[in-house]
Design a protein around this motif. Structure first.
Motif, mmCIF file in Angstrom:
data_model
loop_
_atom_site.group_PDB
_atom_site.id
_atom_site.type_symbol
_atom_site.label_atom_id
_atom_site.label_comp_id
_atom_site.label_asym_id
_atom_site.label_seq_id
_atom_site.Cartn_x
_atom_site.Cartn_y
_atom_site.Cartn_z
ATOM 1 N N PRO A 107 0.810 -1.229 0.000
ATOM 2 C CA PRO A 107 0.000 0.000 0.000
ATOM 3 C C PRO A 107 0.836 1.269 0.000
ATOM 4 N N LEU A 108 1.999 1.237 0.659
ATOM 5 C CA LEU A 108 2.855 2.417 0.665
ATOM 6 C C LEU A 108 3.380 2.717 -0.731
ATOM 7 N N LEU A 109 3.815 1.684 -1.437
ATOM 8 C CA LEU A 109 4.344 1.883 -2.786
ATOM 9 C C LEU A 109 3.256 2.413 -3.712
ATOM 10 N N ALA A 110 2.041 1.852 -3.597
ATOM 11 C CA ALA A 110 0.943 2.311 -4.457
ATOM 12 C C ALA A 110 0.595 3.769 -4.172
ATOM 13 N N ALA A 111 0.609 4.151 -2.896
ATOM 14 C CA ALA A 111 0.303 5.546 -2.551
ATOM 15 C C ALA A 111 1.389 6.487 -3.067
ATOM 16 N N TRP A 112 2.638 6.070 -2.945
ATOM 17 C CA TRP A 112 3.739 6.890 -3.466
ATOM 18 C C TRP A 112 3.617 7.034 -4.978
ATOM 19 N N ARG A 113 3.319 5.931 -5.676
ATOM 20 C CA ARG A 113 3.139 5.965 -7.134
ATOM 21 C C ARG A 113 2.019 6.916 -7.530
ATOM 22 N N ASP A 114 0.899 6.876 -6.798
ATOM 23 C CA ASP A 114 -0.231 7.736 -7.134
ATOM 24 C C ASP A 114 0.119 9.208 -6.925
ATOM 25 N N TRP A 115 0.852 9.511 -5.849
ATOM 26 C CA TRP A 115 1.283 10.888 -5.626
ATOM 27 C C TRP A 115 2.221 11.349 -6.731
ATOM 28 N N ALA A 116 3.117 10.474 -7.164
ATOM 29 C CA ALA A 116 4.115 10.830 -8.180
ATOM 30 C C ALA A 116 3.475 11.248 -9.494
ATOM 31 N N ALA A 117 2.282 10.748 -9.764
ATOM 32 C CA ALA A 117 1.628 11.036 -11.043
ATOM 33 C C ALA A 117 1.343 12.520 -11.224
ATOM 34 N N THR A 118 1.123 13.251 -10.145
ATOM 35 C CA THR A 118 0.815 14.685 -10.243
ATOM 36 C C THR A 118 1.744 15.523 -9.373
ATOM 37 N N ALA A 119 2.880 14.987 -9.015
ATOM 38 C CA ALA A 119 3.793 15.681 -8.108
ATOM 39 C C ALA A 119 4.333 16.957 -8.750
ATOM 40 N N PRO A 120 4.598 17.986 -7.941
ATOM 41 C CA PRO A 120 5.185 19.217 -8.482
ATOM 42 C C PRO A 120 6.630 18.987 -8.910
ATOM 43 N N ARG A 121 7.082 19.790 -9.837
ATOM 44 C CA ARG A 121 8.440 19.623 -10.361
ATOM 45 C C ARG A 121 9.513 19.933 -9.324
#
Length: 461
Positions: free
Chosen positions: A217-231
């Motif tokens: 679950p931690l990896l999936a949450a990190w992946r989802d955040w990365a999709a729209t993360a600021p530069r």
């Protein structure tokens, strides 16, 4: 060379302290054993070494810290030049540039730029050499904001095979400057680089560790955040099997852990609050999923970024692999954790997914032959032969991980992330390889530095 050859007096032979100093590498699994070696501290010493090597018809290799020793073919025979040029980092705060002698480490650059409110697109450890990292691409914790570190290079000074000192920049030898940045080496001995710096007020940086039982679950949450993360945010996620050695807290060595680390840049004082908010957007959901074992994220100065990743400071032996990933879907996560997560039997001490995208994917019109990376994530995995773990065990498991990730393998790599010379790698198209080869043939027509070329970056190799 053979036993009857006489070394030039400036060169050190095996078995001498000067030889040991010149051949020392950070990756002890890839020792350097040239026929002769020399540590150079001035441009004149570089020119003399190259000319003497030419006089004895010796092939020449170059290194600084030896962090990338495992990514190049073994140094057998010939001359190895270790660059330790004096002069120090010179910062021009008006132009926001720094001139950096070869042999300088990133810690020295960060310290020199800090009084001016500037920093550089450095690596995750302060003891890594500047030149090899830059010319191999360079994937920084600022990279989603700045792009590949190679794009920051404005000029390169090098001694070519005939002993000539050349400065390659936008107005003089621009083709050589283009080839040097990502071309794979083999052009000469770099004596200095000039790079662009950028403003930094504060940085939100650090690392958070959880038991790897919560990895999915931690990896999936990190992946989802990365999709729209600021530069301005660049992070990594690591599955770690840390050994019980001095410097590693016992609760982190008690079993596999998952770590999220990185940096969020505040370029100006009025951007600090925004940087803190962006870091919270990443970390708060992860902290809610599971209680961290350790959490070091904080607002700090630019030097703090060098400590976040907690890379080992002393030389160690390690074997590893790297590839770029086209996507990180649920099936990719499952395959990744199946190969390196709890119950996998992985002997790798660290298996990393690094967030790319942002400016990494932007082509820089002023950049070199390697000036962008299209893939959204990079994988790197490595470990030391430790206890009952052998180099062969590590090599086998590198292949296991590679096979597990193969459906999402982009088929390319970033040179500065490559760990093994015998692992699949490549970052240039055939036309780019041919163009770089033409520059090499012009600069080094006799192939004095041919053994210094990275695998996959010449049509002849």
């Amino acid at each position: 060379m053979n036993q009857h050859d006489v070394l030039p007096t400036a060169f050190a032979a095996p078995g001498t302290p000067a030889y040991d100093e010149a051949t020392a590498v950070f990756n002890l699994a890839a020792p350097a054993r040239p026929a002769a070696a020399v540590t150079v501290r001035t441009v004149d010493e570089v020119r003399a070494a190259v000319r003497e090597a030419a006089g004895g018809d010796l092939p020449v290799r170059v290194h600084t810290t030896g962090h990338a020793a495992g990514s190049r073919p073994a140094v057998d025979g010939g001359l190895l030049i270790r660059t330790r040029l004096t002069g120090g980092v010179v910062v021009d705060p008006e132009r926001r540039t720094a001139r950096i002698p070869a042999g300088t480490t990133w810690g020295e650059v960060v310290a020199a730029a800090a009084p001016y409110g500037l920093t550089a697109p450095h690596g995750s450890a302060g003891h890594v050499g500047v030149v090899g990292y830059l010319l191999g691409g360079g994937v920084s914790f600022y990279g989603r904001h700045t792009g590949l570190a190679a794009n920051s290079v404005r000029a390169v000074e090098l001694v070519t095979a005939d002993g000539t000192l050349v400065r390659a920049d936008a107005s003089n030898e621009p083709e050589l400057l283009w080839a040097l940045r990502g071309g794979g080496g083999g052009f000469g001995v770099v004596t200095a680089v000039e790079i662009a710096l950028f403003p930094v007020a504060r940085v939100v940086t650090g690392a958070t560790y959880w038991p790897a039982a919560h990895a999915a679950p931690l990896l999936a949450a990190w992946r989802d955040w990365a999709a729209t993360a600021p530069r301005r945010a660049t992070t990594t996620l690591r599955v770690m099997n840390l050994p019980p050695v001095p410097g590693v807290p016992p609760f982190l060595a008690a079993g596999p852990v998952l770590c999220v680390d990185g940096a969020v840049l505040a370029g100006a004082p009025d951007e600090v609050e925004e940087a803190e908010r962006r870091a919270a957007e990443l970390l708060a959901p992860l902290r809610a999923l599971a209680e961290p074992l350790m959490d070091t994220w904080a607002v700090t100065d630019a030097a703090g970024v060098l400590d976040a990743h907690m890379d080992p400071a002393d030389p160690v032996p390690f074997v590893g692999d790297h590839l770029l990933l086209r996507e990180l879907g649920d099936d990719t996560i499952e395959a990744f954790l199946g190969a390196v997560g709890p119950g996998s039997g992985s002997p790798l001490v660290v298996a990393t997914l690094r967030q790319l995208g942002g400016a990494f994917a932007d082509a820089d019109p002023r950049g070199g032959v390697l000036n962008q990376v299209d893939a959204p994530f990079a994988y790197m995995g490595s470990g030391p032969p430790f206890g009952t773990v052998t180099p062969a065990d590590l090599e086998r498991h590198c292949s296991v991980v590679r096979a597990a990730l193969d459906p999402w393998n982009a088929g390319t790599t970033v040179p500065s992330l490559v760990e093994g010379a015998d692992r699949p790698q490549g970052h240039l198209a055939a036309a780019e390889v041919a163009a770089v080869d033409r520059v090499r043939a012009r600069i080094d027509p006799r192939g004095r530095f041919a053994g210094d070329i990275a695998p996959g970056t010449t049509a002849a190799g």
